[in-house]
Design a protein around this motif. Structure first.
Motif, PDB file in Angstrom:
ATOM      1  N   SER A   1       9.453   5.115  -9.037  1.00 47.90           N
ATOM      2  CA  SER A   1       8.604   5.040 -10.226  1.00 47.90           C
ATOM      3  C   SER A   1       8.696   3.754 -10.878  1.00 47.90           C
ATOM      4  CB  SER A   1       8.703   6.158 -11.253  1.00 47.90           C
ATOM      5  OG  SER A   1       7.828   5.802 -12.361  1.00 47.90           O
ATOM      6  N   PRO A   2       7.619   2.875 -10.929  1.00 53.75           N
ATOM      7  CA  PRO A   2       7.563   1.486 -11.458  1.00 53.75           C
ATOM      8  C   PRO A   2       7.770   1.526 -12.912  1.00 53.75           C
ATOM      9  CG  PRO A   2       5.279   2.178 -11.105  1.00 53.75           C
ATOM     10  CD  PRO A   2       5.953   3.189 -10.521  1.00 53.75           C
TER      11      PRO A   2
ATOM     12  N   TYR B   1       9.949   2.303  -2.151  1.00 53.97           N
ATOM     13  CA  TYR B   1      10.357   3.406  -1.721  1.00 53.97           C
ATOM     14  C   TYR B   1      11.823   3.375  -1.472  1.00 53.97           C
ATOM     15  CZ  TYR B   1       5.358   4.419  -1.049  1.00 53.97           C
ATOM     16  OH  TYR B   1       4.082   4.563  -1.156  1.00 53.97           O
TER      17      TYR B   1
ATOM     18  N   LYS C   1       0.890  -1.593 -13.472  1.00 50.49           N
ATOM     19  CA  LYS C   1       1.234  -0.643 -12.656  1.00 50.49           C
ATOM     20  C   LYS C   1       0.266  -0.939 -11.511  1.00 50.49           C
ATOM     21  CE  LYS C   1       2.954   2.932 -15.506  1.00 50.49           C
ATOM     22  NZ  LYS C   1       2.724   4.506 -16.094  1.00 50.49           N
TER      23      LYS C   1
ATOM     24  N   ARG D   1       4.472  -1.167  -4.103  1.00 53.67           N
ATOM     25  CA  ARG D   1       5.151   0.494  -4.129  1.00 53.67           C
ATOM     26  C   ARG D   1       6.695   0.274  -3.665  1.00 53.67           C
ATOM     27  NH1 ARG D   1       1.672   4.557  -4.956  1.00 53.67           N
ATOM     28  NH2 ARG D   1      -0.507   3.875  -5.315  1.00 53.67           N
TER      29      ARG D   1
ATOM     30  N   ASN E   1       0.752  -1.032   0.153  1.00 49.87           N
ATOM     31  CA  ASN E   1      -0.141   0.161   0.108  1.00 49.87           C
ATOM     32  C   ASN E   1       0.652   1.102  -0.138  1.00 49.87           C
ATOM     33  OD1 ASN E   1      -2.516  -1.585   0.360  1.00 49.87           O
ATOM     34  ND2 ASN E   1      -1.793  -1.802   2.269  1.00 49.87           N
ATOM     35  N   LYS E   2       0.215   2.522  -0.145  1.00 49.14           N
ATOM     36  CA  LYS E   2       1.152   3.610  -0.175  1.00 49.14           C
ATOM     37  C   LYS E   2       1.331   3.979   1.383  1.00 49.14           C
ATOM     38  CE  LYS E   2       0.309   8.542  -1.740  1.00 49.14           C
ATOM     39  NZ  LYS E   2       1.551   8.397  -2.455  1.00 49.14           N
TER      40      LYS E   2
ATOM     41  N   GLU F   1       9.636   8.007  -3.395  1.00 42.06           N
ATOM     42  CA  GLU F   1       8.645   6.724  -3.884  1.00 42.06           C
ATOM     43  C   GLU F   1       9.544   6.586  -5.166  1.00 42.06           C
ATOM     44  OE1 GLU F   1       4.171   5.153  -4.928  1.00 42.06           O
ATOM     45  OE2 GLU F   1       4.581   7.407  -3.976  1.00 42.06           O
TER      46      GLU F   1
END
Length: 270
Positions: A71-72, A99, A92, A97, A50-51, A69
């Motif tokens: 980028s994927p 970090y 995506k 996620r 999760n974010k 964060e």
């Protein structure tokens, strides 16, 4: 000439002490500067389902300086450049996620383990990559280097202090008769030993000035600047005010203390 020889031995010993202390100071500054450089380049990578909010992470680990964060998109492009736009968007959405965490300090191996445990307590975090193998090697090398320098500096200081003590003791024996005569006439201890203390203070001043000249020259040397530039750090090799005053205080205090020990241990001949 005889007076010069009396001063020379004590001055050389004091210069050796000041030189050793200043070298240790320079090494310590270099290690701290290199640690700061490593801190800027070092980071942990965490994977979360999760974010995550920076506040949430900093609440768990106070030494976190910045949260970035990742980028994927770059990862997806490396996997397959022929993926359609719809599939890319879907990928995506399903990817976890990533970090990157920047720290305010360069942590020890134990501190890294504590940070990992705190981060893994957050439910959404599935992995913490600390690159511990490389980090631990660099950290242990810095620690070993500092320890070796500290042991060598301590050994040199002990030997040199003993030499100074011996030199002052020899000087006292040379003036033993004069001190005993002054004692018979009722001269107080401080007056009988005034010349010894004067010798100690004058030599401490001379040693401090010599040390100032040596390190002023070293600090202005292009070779030293080049070596520091090679490892990518910038430090003050010699602070002409603070380092000089510190060295002066150390040399004067040490000389007076050793002279005082000799005077207090002096036994008058009857």
């Amino acid at each position: 000439m005889k007076s010069f020889k009396n001063h020379l031995s004590l001055v050389i010993a004091l210069v050796s002490i000041l030189f050793t202390i200043q070298v240790f100071t320079v090494v310590d500054r270099s290690i701290n500067a290199y640690k700061d450089k490593l801190t800027k380049n070092y980071s942990l990578v965490i994977v979360s389902q999760n974010k995550l909010l920076p506040k949430e992470l900093k609440a768990k680990v106070s030494t976190i300086a910045d949260v970035i964060e990742l980028s994927p998109e770059s990862v997806i492009k490396k996997l397959n450049t022929k993926i359609s736009k719809n599939n890319i968007e879907l990928l995506k959405a399903t990817l976890p996620r990533f970090y990157k965490l920047k720290l305010a300090i360069y942590p020890s191996p134990d501190e890294i383990q504590k940070i990992r445990k705190k981060l893994l307590k957050i439910k959404s975090i599935t992995k913490v990559e600390s690159f511990s193998a490389t980090h631990d090697t660099i950290y242990n090398l810095l620690l070993l280097f500092k320890t070796v320098i500290s042991v060598l500096a301590f050994a040199i200081l002990i030997v040199t202090v003993l030499l100074i003590f011996k030199e002052l003791r020899i000087w006292q024996f040379k003036h033993n008769e004069r001190m005993n005569i002054m004692s018979l006439f009722g001269a107080p201890t401080w007056l009988r030993s005034a010349v010894l203390f004067r010798l100690a203070i004058v030599d401490a001043l001379i040693a401090s000035v010599l040390n100032f000249g040596i390190f002023s020259y070293i600090a202005s040397s292009s070779w030293v600047s080049q070596q520091l530039h090679t490892i990518g750090i910038h430090i003050v090799v010699f602070d002409k005010v603070n380092d000089f005053l510190s060295g002066l205080a150390i040399s004067v205090t040490l000389s007076i203390l050793l002279a005082a020990f000799i005077v207090l241990g002096h036994k008058e001949e009857v």
